[in-house]
Design a protein around this motif. Structure first.
Motif, PDB file in Angstrom:
ATOM      1  N   THR A 186      28.819  38.133  35.412  1.00 32.52           N
ATOM      2  CA  THR A 186      29.299  37.977  34.240  1.00 32.52           C
ATOM      3  C   THR A 186      28.824  37.208  33.218  1.00 32.52           C
ATOM      4  O   THR A 186      27.551  37.068  33.145  1.00 32.52           O
ATOM      5  CB  THR A 186      30.540  37.373  34.598  1.00 32.52           C
ATOM      6  N   LYS A 233      34.356  41.108  26.788  1.00 34.63           N
ATOM      7  CA  LYS A 233      34.247  40.536  27.513  1.00 34.63           C
ATOM      8  C   LYS A 233      35.026  39.507  27.720  1.00 34.63           C
ATOM      9  O   LYS A 233      34.806  38.447  27.308  1.00 34.63           O
ATOM     10  CB  LYS A 233      33.835  40.879  28.476  1.00 34.63           C
ATOM     11  N   HIS A 234      36.926  39.064  28.081  1.00 42.23           N
ATOM     12  CA  HIS A 234      37.517  38.476  27.906  1.00 42.23           C
ATOM     13  C   HIS A 234      37.303  37.605  29.254  1.00 42.23           C
ATOM     14  O   HIS A 234      36.865  36.389  29.743  1.00 42.23           O
ATOM     15  CB  HIS A 234      38.617  37.820  27.480  1.00 42.23           C
ATOM     16  N   TRP A 235      37.213  37.993  30.564  1.00 42.83           N
ATOM     17  CA  TRP A 235      37.671  37.604  31.599  1.00 42.83           C
ATOM     18  C   TRP A 235      36.654  38.334  33.155  1.00 42.83           C
ATOM     19  O   TRP A 235      36.546  39.751  32.204  1.00 42.83           O
ATOM     20  CB  TRP A 235      39.434  38.043  32.275  1.00 42.83           C
ATOM     21  N   HIS A 236      36.592  38.030  34.140  1.00 43.67           N
ATOM     22  CA  HIS A 236      35.913  38.604  35.001  1.00 43.67           C
ATOM     23  C   HIS A 236      36.484  40.259  34.837  1.00 43.67           C
ATOM     24  O   HIS A 236      35.171  40.611  35.444  1.00 43.67           O
ATOM     25  CB  HIS A 236      36.259  37.594  36.638  1.00 43.67           C
ATOM     26  N   ASP A 274      37.405  41.842  33.434  1.00 47.99           N
ATOM     27  CA  ASP A 274      36.630  43.719  32.275  1.00 47.99           C
ATOM     28  C   ASP A 274      35.011  43.914  32.549  1.00 47.99           C
ATOM     29  O   ASP A 274      34.762  44.761  32.831  1.00 47.99           O
ATOM     30  CB  ASP A 274      36.632  42.364  31.602  1.00 47.99           C
ATOM     31  N   ARG A 310      48.331  44.870  29.453  1.00 47.00           N
ATOM     32  CA  ARG A 310      47.116  44.154  29.933  1.00 47.00           C
ATOM     33  C   ARG A 310      46.668  45.223  31.244  1.00 47.00           C
ATOM     34  O   ARG A 310      45.493  44.934  31.249  1.00 47.00           O
ATOM     35  CB  ARG A 310      47.688  42.464  30.476  1.00 47.00           C
ATOM     36  N   GLY A 331      46.690  39.072  38.560  1.00 49.61           N
ATOM     37  CA  GLY A 331      46.453  39.059  37.260  1.00 49.61           C
ATOM     38  C   GLY A 331      47.760  38.787  37.224  1.00 49.61           C
ATOM     39  O   GLY A 331      48.738  38.614  37.402  1.00 49.61           O
ATOM     40  N   GLY A 337      37.862  35.084  39.156  1.00 50.14           N
ATOM     41  CA  GLY A 337      38.725  35.410  38.525  1.00 50.14           C
ATOM     42  C   GLY A 337      39.982  34.146  38.223  1.00 50.14           C
ATOM     43  O   GLY A 337      40.791  34.044  38.165  1.00 50.14           O
ATOM     44  N   THR A 356      39.186  30.512  37.678  1.00 51.35           N
ATOM     45  CA  THR A 356      38.916  29.366  36.690  1.00 51.35           C
ATOM     46  C   THR A 356      39.971  28.493  36.593  1.00 51.35           C
ATOM     47  O   THR A 356      39.338  27.097  36.021  1.00 51.35           O
ATOM     48  CB  THR A 356      37.860  29.930  35.754  1.00 51.35           C
ATOM     49  N   ASP A 357      40.667  29.133  36.027  1.00 44.20           N
ATOM     50  CA  ASP A 357      41.776  28.115  35.497  1.00 44.20           C
ATOM     51  C   ASP A 357      42.598  27.614  36.332  1.00 44.20           C
ATOM     52  O   ASP A 357      43.852  27.379  36.626  1.00 44.20           O
ATOM     53  CB  ASP A 357      42.646  28.740  34.196  1.00 44.20           C
ATOM     54  N   HIS A 391      42.928  46.971  31.950  1.00 43.07           N
ATOM     55  CA  HIS A 391      41.644  47.201  33.000  1.00 43.07           C
ATOM     56  C   HIS A 391      41.269  48.082  33.340  1.00 43.07           C
ATOM     57  O   HIS A 391      40.240  48.514  34.603  1.00 43.07           O
ATOM     58  CB  HIS A 391      42.740  46.067  34.175  1.00 43.07           C
TER      59      HIS A 391
END
Length: 122
Positions: free
Chosen positions: A17, A54-57, A59, A42, A33, A94, A96-97, A46
């Motif tokens: 990443t 690419k926004h997210w792991h 991706d 969404r 997700g 995936g 991190t939040d 994927h």
């Protein structure tokens, strides 16, 4: 918000990443997700191999591994991830939040995963 699981088959690969390298062993993986009203958009993102940005792991993972199927569940993303902690996981992928779960990518046995999901729906 609804949660979903996408199951991938991966060969041994390093997912690189923007800031980390995640070593992936060969096997089946369940990615967790969340989606609002437009789960179809969404999830279909994927399943696409090529992304403009690419926004997210996920991706990065979806370019290297084969998506097999997706399941939308009546649970929040964090609740699903917590249930999947019985499986091995890729630390920090995936999530991190999410300060409650160490990962949102789990190396799974398909039969065990489907039995777990069946238990959720009953």
């Amino acid at each position: 918000m609804k949660g979903y699981i996408i199951v991938f088959y991966c060969k041994e690969v390093n997912v690189i990443t923007k800031s980390k390298i995640f070593p992936i062993q060969e096997g089946y993986y369940a990615y967790v997700g969340s989606c609002g009203l437009y789960c179809d958009k969404r999830i279909s993102r994927h399943f696409s191999k090529e992304k403009r940005k690419k926004h997210w792991h996920i991706d990065y993972l979806s370019e290297l591994c084969e998506p097999l199927f997706a399941i939308i569940l009546p649970l929040q993303e964090k609740e699903i991830a917590k249930l999947l902690l019985e499986f091995d996981y890729v630390k920090g992928f995936g999530s991190t939040d999410d300060n409650e779960n160490p990962s949102h990518l789990f190396r799974v046995s398909l039969i065990s995963l489907l039995n777990l999901i069946r238990g959720i729906r009953e």
